[in-house]
Design a protein around this motif. Structure first.
Motif, PDB file in Angstrom:
ATOM      1  N   TRP A 210       0.842  -1.276  -0.024  1.00  0.00           N
ATOM      2  CA  TRP A 210       0.111  -0.101  -0.080  1.00  0.00           C
ATOM      3  C   TRP A 210       0.727   1.254   0.154  1.00  0.00           C
ATOM      4  CZ3 TRP A 210      -4.913   0.950  -0.989  1.00  0.00           C
ATOM      5  CH2 TRP A 210      -5.979  -0.137  -0.813  1.00  0.00           C
ATOM      6  N   LEU A 211       2.095   0.950   0.575  1.00  0.00           N
ATOM      7  CA  LEU A 211       2.924   2.158   0.495  1.00  0.00           C
ATOM      8  C   LEU A 211       3.428   2.731  -0.831  1.00  0.00           C
ATOM      9  CD1 LEU A 211       5.233   1.468   3.660  1.00  0.00           C
ATOM     10  CD2 LEU A 211       3.309   3.225   3.591  1.00  0.00           C
ATOM     11  N   HIS A 212       3.509   1.555  -1.530  1.00  0.00           N
ATOM     12  CA  HIS A 212       4.039   1.769  -3.037  1.00  0.00           C
ATOM     13  C   HIS A 212       3.090   2.402  -3.841  1.00  0.00           C
ATOM     14  CE1 HIS A 212       7.096  -1.192  -1.707  1.00  0.00           C
ATOM     15  NE2 HIS A 212       7.665  -0.699  -2.758  1.00  0.00           N
ATOM     16  N   VAL A 213       1.693   2.002  -3.678  1.00  0.00           N
ATOM     17  CA  VAL A 213       0.441   2.433  -4.232  1.00  0.00           C
ATOM     18  C   VAL A 213       0.282   4.106  -3.843  1.00  0.00           C
ATOM     19  CG1 VAL A 213      -2.091   2.531  -4.476  1.00  0.00           C
ATOM     20  CG2 VAL A 213      -0.674   0.313  -4.409  1.00  0.00           C
ATOM     21  N   ILE A 214       0.333   4.334  -2.574  1.00  0.00           N
ATOM     22  CA  ILE A 214       0.136   5.650  -2.290  1.00  0.00           C
ATOM     23  C   ILE A 214       1.225   6.646  -2.759  1.00  0.00           C
ATOM     24  CG2 ILE A 214       0.346   7.246   0.013  1.00  0.00           C
ATOM     25  CD1 ILE A 214      -1.181   4.875   1.483  1.00  0.00           C
ATOM     26  N   ALA A 215       2.317   6.120  -2.685  1.00  0.00           N
ATOM     27  CA  ALA A 215       3.743   6.967  -3.308  1.00  0.00           C
ATOM     28  C   ALA A 215       3.167   7.029  -4.743  1.00  0.00           C
ATOM     29  CB  ALA A 215       4.967   6.131  -3.050  1.00  0.00           C
ATOM     30  N   LEU A 216       2.813   6.018  -5.741  1.00  0.00           N
ATOM     31  CA  LEU A 216       2.469   6.086  -6.993  1.00  0.00           C
ATOM     32  C   LEU A 216       1.240   7.164  -7.243  1.00  0.00           C
ATOM     33  CD1 LEU A 216       3.090   4.789  -9.919  1.00  0.00           C
ATOM     34  CD2 LEU A 216       1.052   3.285  -9.207  1.00  0.00           C
ATOM     35  N   GLY A 217       0.449   7.213  -6.422  1.00  0.00           N
ATOM     36  CA  GLY A 217      -0.602   8.283  -6.773  1.00  0.00           C
ATOM     37  C   GLY A 217      -0.403   9.764  -6.165  1.00  0.00           C
ATOM     38  N   ILE A 218       0.331   9.994  -4.896  1.00  0.00           N
ATOM     39  CA  ILE A 218       0.517  11.194  -4.547  1.00  0.00           C
ATOM     40  C   ILE A 218       1.954  11.713  -5.142  1.00  0.00           C
ATOM     41  CG2 ILE A 218       1.124  12.531  -2.542  1.00  0.00           C
ATOM     42  CD1 ILE A 218      -0.874  10.774  -0.828  1.00  0.00           C
ATOM     43  N   ALA A 219       3.094  11.031  -4.782  1.00  0.00           N
ATOM     44  CA  ALA A 219       4.488  11.549  -5.355  1.00  0.00           C
ATOM     45  C   ALA A 219       4.524  11.509  -6.522  1.00  0.00           C
ATOM     46  CB  ALA A 219       5.420  10.578  -4.552  1.00  0.00           C
ATOM     47  N   CYS A 220       4.178  10.426  -7.582  1.00  0.00           N
ATOM     48  CA  CYS A 220       4.486  10.246  -8.805  1.00  0.00           C
ATOM     49  C   CYS A 220       3.539  10.818  -9.900  1.00  0.00           C
ATOM     50  CB  CYS A 220       4.695   8.769  -9.302  1.00  0.00           C
ATOM     51  SG  CYS A 220       6.285   7.986  -8.246  1.00  0.00           S
ATOM     52  N   THR A 221       2.517  11.229  -9.249  1.00  0.00           N
ATOM     53  CA  THR A 221       1.608  11.712  -9.801  1.00  0.00           C
ATOM     54  C   THR A 221       0.928  13.430  -9.380  1.00  0.00           C
ATOM     55  OG1 THR A 221       0.480   9.640 -10.200  1.00  0.00           O
ATOM     56  CG2 THR A 221      -0.886  11.333 -11.159  1.00  0.00           C
ATOM     57  N   GLY A 222       0.670  13.409  -8.204  1.00  0.00           N
ATOM     58  CA  GLY A 222      -0.181  14.603  -7.980  1.00  0.00           C
ATOM     59  C   GLY A 222       1.267  15.565  -7.396  1.00  0.00           C
ATOM     60  N   VAL A 223       2.217  15.299  -6.726  1.00  0.00           N
ATOM     61  CA  VAL A 223       3.376  16.152  -6.556  1.00  0.00           C
ATOM     62  C   VAL A 223       4.065  16.381  -7.720  1.00  0.00           C
ATOM     63  CG1 VAL A 223       5.366  16.262  -5.277  1.00  0.00           C
ATOM     64  CG2 VAL A 223       3.472  15.339  -4.026  1.00  0.00           C
ATOM     65  N   ALA A 224       4.258  15.250  -8.684  1.00  0.00           N
ATOM     66  CA  ALA A 224       5.037  15.681  -9.756  1.00  0.00           C
ATOM     67  C   ALA A 224       4.446  16.623 -10.766  1.00  0.00           C
ATOM     68  CB  ALA A 224       5.157  14.319 -10.844  1.00  0.00           C
ATOM     69  N   TYR A 225       3.098  16.613 -10.712  1.00  0.00           N
ATOM     70  CA  TYR A 225       2.485  17.749 -11.693  1.00  0.00           C
ATOM     71  C   TYR A 225       2.708  18.941 -11.171  1.00  0.00           C
ATOM     72  CZ  TYR A 225      -0.631  14.854 -14.668  1.00  0.00           C
ATOM     73  OH  TYR A 225      -0.972  13.992 -15.765  1.00  0.00           O
ATOM     74  N   ILE A 226       2.636  19.288  -9.976  1.00  0.00           N
ATOM     75  CA  ILE A 226       2.891  20.663  -9.338  1.00  0.00           C
ATOM     76  C   ILE A 226       4.518  21.019  -9.433  1.00  0.00           C
ATOM     77  CG2 ILE A 226       2.810  21.699  -7.065  1.00  0.00           C
ATOM     78  CD1 ILE A 226       0.157  20.930  -8.241  1.00  0.00           C
ATOM     79  N   LEU A 227       5.294  20.140  -9.386  1.00  0.00           N
ATOM     80  CA  LEU A 227       6.398  20.296  -9.333  1.00  0.00           C
ATOM     81  C   LEU A 227       6.816  20.731 -11.023  1.00  0.00           C
ATOM     82  CD1 LEU A 227       8.585  17.683  -7.746  1.00  0.00           C
ATOM     83  CD2 LEU A 227       8.611  20.293  -7.448  1.00  0.00           C
ATOM     84  N   PHE A 228       6.179  20.256 -11.975  1.00  0.00           N
ATOM     85  CA  PHE A 228       6.518  20.562 -13.320  1.00  0.00           C
ATOM     86  C   PHE A 228       5.956  21.836 -13.442  1.00  0.00           C
ATOM     87  CE2 PHE A 228       5.167  20.563 -18.006  1.00  0.00           C
ATOM     88  CZ  PHE A 228       6.089  20.155 -18.490  1.00  0.00           C
ATOM     89  N   PHE A 229       4.761  22.263 -12.994  1.00  0.00           N
ATOM     90  CA  PHE A 229       4.217  23.622 -13.277  1.00  0.00           C
ATOM     91  C   PHE A 229       5.217  24.595 -12.699  1.00  0.00           C
ATOM     92  CE2 PHE A 229      -0.018  21.345 -13.018  1.00  0.00           C
ATOM     93  CZ  PHE A 229       0.054  21.006 -14.359  1.00  0.00           C
ATOM     94  N   ARG A 230       5.718  24.400 -11.688  1.00  0.00           N
ATOM     95  CA  ARG A 230       6.809  25.222 -10.894  1.00  0.00           C
ATOM     96  C   ARG A 230       7.860  25.526 -11.660  1.00  0.00           C
ATOM     97  NH1 ARG A 230       7.120  26.293  -5.765  1.00  0.00           N
ATOM     98  NH2 ARG A 230       9.663  25.827  -5.622  1.00  0.00           N
ATOM     99  N   LEU A 231       8.319  24.317 -12.344  1.00  0.00           N
ATOM    100  CA  LEU A 231       9.447  24.587 -13.550  1.00  0.00           C
ATOM    101  C   LEU A 231       9.197  25.583 -14.518  1.00  0.00           C
ATOM    102  CD1 LEU A 231      10.978  20.815 -12.915  1.00  0.00           C
ATOM    103  CD2 LEU A 231      12.077  23.240 -12.553  1.00  0.00           C
ATOM    104  N   VAL A 232       8.149  25.173 -15.324  1.00  0.00           N
ATOM    105  CA  VAL A 232       7.620  25.822 -16.347  1.00  0.00           C
ATOM    106  C   VAL A 232       7.614  27.277 -15.979  1.00  0.00           C
ATOM    107  CG1 VAL A 232       5.699  26.320 -17.840  1.00  0.00           C
ATOM    108  CG2 VAL A 232       6.170  23.960 -17.369  1.00  0.00           C
ATOM    109  N   ALA A 233       7.131  27.743 -14.957  1.00  0.00           N
ATOM    110  CA  ALA A 233       6.967  29.199 -14.584  1.00  0.00           C
ATOM    111  C   ALA A 233       8.435  29.596 -14.118  1.00  0.00           C
ATOM    112  CB  ALA A 233       6.172  29.189 -13.193  1.00  0.00           C
ATOM    113  N   HIS A 234       9.160  29.005 -13.782  1.00  0.00           N
ATOM    114  CA  HIS A 234      10.753  29.351 -13.215  1.00  0.00           C
ATOM    115  C   HIS A 234      11.539  29.476 -14.276  1.00  0.00           C
ATOM    116  CE1 HIS A 234       9.678  28.616  -8.744  1.00  0.00           C
ATOM    117  NE2 HIS A 234       9.192  29.606  -9.325  1.00  0.00           N
ATOM    118  N   VAL A 235      11.599  28.403 -15.186  1.00  0.00           N
ATOM    119  CA  VAL A 235      12.553  28.042 -15.980  1.00  0.00           C
ATOM    120  C   VAL A 235      12.217  28.072 -17.543  1.00  0.00           C
ATOM    121  CG1 VAL A 235      14.171  27.044 -14.506  1.00  0.00           C
ATOM    122  CG2 VAL A 235      12.807  25.710 -15.989  1.00  0.00           C
ATOM    123  N   GLY A 236      11.027  28.253 -17.799  1.00  0.00           N
ATOM    124  CA  GLY A 236      10.221  28.009 -18.998  1.00  0.00           C
ATOM    125  C   GLY A 236      10.130  26.557 -19.758  1.00  0.00           C
TER     126      GLY A 236
END
Length: 310
Positions: A210-236
């Motif tokens: 279940w820890l792998h499932v939660i990490a897959l949903g939160i870290a690899c999907t949710g958090v990853a999207y937010i990081l991507f948007f931050r990078l687009v804003a900061h570095v193009g």
């Protein structure tokens, strides 16, 4: 880029590369469909409040038919195909196959949207597919029939990513990327929920899975999207999209470190050739042409987040 931006870029690549590790561990006990249903549901629970805080919920109501299509084409089906592939293939090998997605995206954009294909981009496509042949042809994992089906499933997923990219450009241009990301995950959840109920394992997995499932949903999907948007804003967008070329590196690395997978010569050569072809076919690497990394994101660059997010 600032040191903090480089750190965020590496973190994002590590998270998206880690998705193959988590699927490799959790797919056998849960089954592909149940696992991916949980992944997109968890991601939705993370992304919906984020979108609501930013006042973007109206886009979900306005564009829901197209968001539903993208959710099926870019998340529900290809995620399940990759999870199925990882019942047989290693996490590292599958992450390298995933690197072929921009190649198919370029082909679909050419045939559907009529995007111009320069001689350099055509050369990139040819090089990229030679890399796929090197990767698959030199691997012992596809000697068995089951391995061949798994490879076909993974490559089919990359084709669907390409279709989803062009669909997004055709019907969702101008819609905020976070709304597209959130809406597609919610749509995938709705589509997969009844199938997951039907295909739920007879004995529900417990413990660390279940820890792998939660990490897959939160870290690899949710958090990853937010990081991507931050990078687009900061570095193009151009520099942010370079994360695509780091994902296989981390996918292979995590497989070696945590699953004891082997790094083979054909994986190294195949990955290098695929990424070279991808860089040429997508225009990321264009000899003699200098890109403006801080330019306003074009529709095709926004679509690249769909191709990158695994």
């Amino acid at each position: 880029m600032r040191r903090s931006d480089v750190l965020e870029l590496l973190t994002l690549a590590a998270l998206w590369g880690g998705s193959f590790l988590f699927m490799r561990v959790a797919a056998p006990p849960f089954g592909p469909v149940a696992l991916i249903a949980l992944r997109v549901a968890i991601a939705s629970c993370f992304l919906v409040p984020t979108l609501a805080v930013r006042g973007g919920m109206g886009a979900l109501r306005t564009h829901w038919p197209h968001l539903l299509a993208v959710g099926v084409l870019n998340s529900a089906i290809p995620f399940c195909l990759f999870a199925y592939a990882e019942l047989t293939l290693t996490a590292g090998f599958t992450s390298v196959l995933n690197a072929a997605a921009p190649l198919f995206a370029a082909i679909v954009a050419f045939t559907w949207l009529g995007e111009r294909m320069s001689s350099l981009r055509v050369l990139g496509l040819a090089i990229g597919f030679i890399g796929v042949i090197v990767l698959v042809g030199g691997s012992s994992v596809i000697d068995a029939k089951q391995g061949g089906v798994a490879v076909a499933a993974a490559l089919s997923a990359t084709v669907l990513y390409g279709v989803a990219s062009s669909y997004t450009k055709r019907f969702l241009t101008g819609v905020p990327p976070l709304a597209v990301a959130t809406g597609s995950q919610v749509a995938a959840t709705i589509v997969l929920a009844p199938l997951a109920y039907w295909l739920w394992p007879a004995q529900t997995p417990t413990g660390s899975v279940w820890l792998h499932v939660i990490a897959l949903g939160i870290a690899c999907t949710g958090v990853a999207y937010i990081l991507f948007f931050r990078l687009v804003a900061h570095v193009g967008p151009t520099r942010a999209v370079s994360v695509t070329f780091l994902i296989p590196v981390f996918g292979v690395l995590w497989g070696i470190l945590f699953l004891g997978e082997q790094l083979t010569l054909n994986m190294v050569i195949g990955c290098a050739v695929i990424l070279l072809g991808t860089s040429l076919s997508t225009g990321v690497f264009a000899p003699g042409k200098k890109a403006d990394a801080n330019a306003t994101p074009a529709a095709s660059e926004k679509d690249s987040l769909l191709r990158s997010s695994r």
